[in-house]
Enzyme design. Structure first.
Site, PDB file in Angstrom:
ATOM      1  NE  ARG A  86      12.065  27.121  22.433  1.00 20.67           N
ATOM      2  CZ  ARG A  86      13.330  27.451  22.694  1.00 20.67           C
ATOM      3  NH1 ARG A  86      13.722  27.685  23.941  1.00 20.67           N
ATOM      4  NH2 ARG A  86      14.199  27.587  21.711  1.00 20.67           N
ATOM      5  CB  ILE A  87       7.467  33.142  20.986  1.00 26.41           C
ATOM      6  CG1 ILE A  87       7.221  31.992  19.996  1.00 26.41           C
ATOM      7  CG2 ILE A  87       7.418  34.486  20.262  1.00 26.41           C
ATOM      8  CD1 ILE A  87       8.307  31.821  18.941  1.00 26.41           C
ATOM      9  N   GLY A 130      -3.312  26.386  10.780  1.00 25.87           N
ATOM     10  CA  GLY A 130      -4.215  27.472  10.433  1.00 25.87           C
ATOM     11  C   GLY A 130      -3.655  28.428   9.410  1.00 25.87           C
ATOM     12  NE  ARG A 169       3.213  20.975  14.559  1.00 27.24           N
ATOM     13  CZ  ARG A 169       2.839  21.424  15.761  1.00 27.24           C
ATOM     14  NH1 ARG A 169       3.286  20.827  16.858  1.00 27.24           N
ATOM     15  NH2 ARG A 169       2.024  22.456  15.869  1.00 27.24           N
ATOM     16  CG  ASN A 174       9.646  25.665  14.105  1.00 30.65           C
ATOM     17  OD1 ASN A 174      10.439  25.025  13.406  1.00 30.65           O
ATOM     18  ND2 ASN A 174       9.437  25.401  15.375  1.00 30.65           N
ATOM     19  CB  THR A 176       3.595  36.101  19.952  1.00 30.67           C
ATOM     20  OG1 THR A 176       3.169  35.202  20.993  1.00 30.67           O
ATOM     21  CG2 THR A 176       4.141  37.364  20.585  1.00 30.67           C
ATOM     22  CB  CYS A 230       6.311  30.033  12.826  1.00 31.89           C
ATOM     23  SG  CYS A 230       5.513  28.445  13.169  1.00 31.89           S
ATOM     24  CB  THR A 231       3.040  27.889   9.244  1.00 32.77           C
ATOM     25  OG1 THR A 231       3.657  26.944  10.128  1.00 32.77           O
ATOM     26  CG2 THR A 231       2.848  27.241   7.890  1.00 32.77           C
TER      27      THR A 231
END
Length: 337
Positions: free
Chosen positions: A12-13, A213, A235, A317, A121, A152-153
């Site tokens: 995805r990334i 995290g 989630r 995200n 990443t 992302c978070t």
């Protein structure tokens, strides 16, 4: 001068990073390493359920594919030390597999015939500088060989926490991210590869409590907040589009308007400011790493005279993080020594 980039792990990334790099001058992807067949990788680059169809051209070739007319070599090496990045002129590797997310493992890309620098990443640990662009990117001096872009978070939380701390002082806090499901969860009930009982349950049919995290990692980005925050994830059944809610105890007495004004003043290309009553699908594909939502700010007065302050920031995200990742990549390349 063009900086050539390699991507290890075209998930995805990795795929969204290549898309984003198409919009950046002076940076191009020259080499991808992934164990999947190049034809499949090209197809998944071209068609994307959550982010839409790739706006450029993708054409499969022998040993790789052309992206907007430029050849990208594709290899399938399991071990970083076997990837000949230098043959493609690669200087910086985006380590996007999730399997080599420590300094020791990421450094395997730096072998003779390898790359010069690595940008992980994912969270990279205490011995790697964790960068949230426009929050703490100036900690880099150009001599680093391996850095992390966090998660992302973390990129959603950091600018909001930073603005609170700079303006009002943060005594402590707890965060919850209402997070879209990811590929680390099962689509139907079944054994989870990591042994997580909750992630073993059907992702699109359940609210799944999970670890995050980000609260711990905030101390790597903002050392003054180290140990002052806890957090977890819920989630939920959306494919992308998430929101971080942060509840803090501040050193100063505040009002909702004061909080919102401080956030508005902190806004930049990475940290947006929103006053509309939006929902998660409205932020899919956005380039902000974090979008503060002024409509969700709350201040609760307590019996003892203290206050609880709740703030919230949206993030895609997938693409929000990718946009931040590529900003960090550009800066990393620019200051390299």
């Amino acid at each position: 001068m063009v900086v050539k980039v390699g991507i290890n792990g075209f998930g995805r990334i990795g795929r969204l990073a290549l898309r984003r790099i198409q919009e950046v001058e002076g940076v191009e992807v020259a080499h991808i390493n992934d164990l999947t067949d190049p034809a499949m990788l090209a197809h998944l680059l071209k068609y994307d359920t959550t982010q839409g169809r790739f706006k450029g051209t993708v054409e499969v070739k022998e040993d790789g594919f052309d992206v907007n007319g430029k050849f990208v070599k594709v290899t399938a090496e399991r071990n970083p030390e076997d990837i000949q990045w230098a043959d493609s002129g690669v200087e910086i590797v985006l380590e996007a597999t999730g399997f080599f997310a420590t300094k020791e493992k990421a450094e395997k890309h730096l072998h003779p015939g390898g790359a010069k620098k690595v940008l992980i990443t994912a969270p990279g640990g205490n011995d790697v500088k964790t960068v949230v662009f426009n929050t703490n990117h100036t900690i880099l001096d150009g001599t680093e060989t391996v850095i992390s872009a966090g998660s992302c978070t973390t990129n959603s939380l950091a600018p909001m926490a930073d603005a609170l701390n700079k303006n009002f002082g943060v005594k402590g806090g707890t965060m919850t991210t209402v997070h879209s499901y990811t590929g680390d969860q099962m689509t139907l009930d079944g054994p989870h590869r990591g042994g997580d009982f909750r992630r073993a349950r059907a992702a699109a049919e359940n609210i799944v409590p999970a670890s995050s995290g980000a609260a711990k990692a905030i101390g790597l980005v903002l050392p003054e907040l180290s140990g002052l925050m806890k957090g977890h994830a819920q989630r939920v059944s959306t494919p992308t589009g998430s929101i971080t809610e942060l509840v803090t105890v501040l050193e100063k007495h505040v009002t909702v308007d004061e909080i919102n004004e401080a956030m508005k003043a902190a806004a930049d290309e990475s940290f947006g400011y929103n006053v509309d009553e939006i929902v998660s699908s409205d932020i899919i594909g956005m380039a902000y790493g974090s979008l503060f939502d002024a409509t969700l700010t709350e201040v609760t007065d307590l019996k003892d005279g203290g206050q609880l302050v709740k703030t919230a920031a949206w993030y895609d995200n997938e693409m929000s993080f990718t946009a931040q990742l590529i900003r960090t990549l550009e800066y990393f390349a620019k200051i390299a020594k």
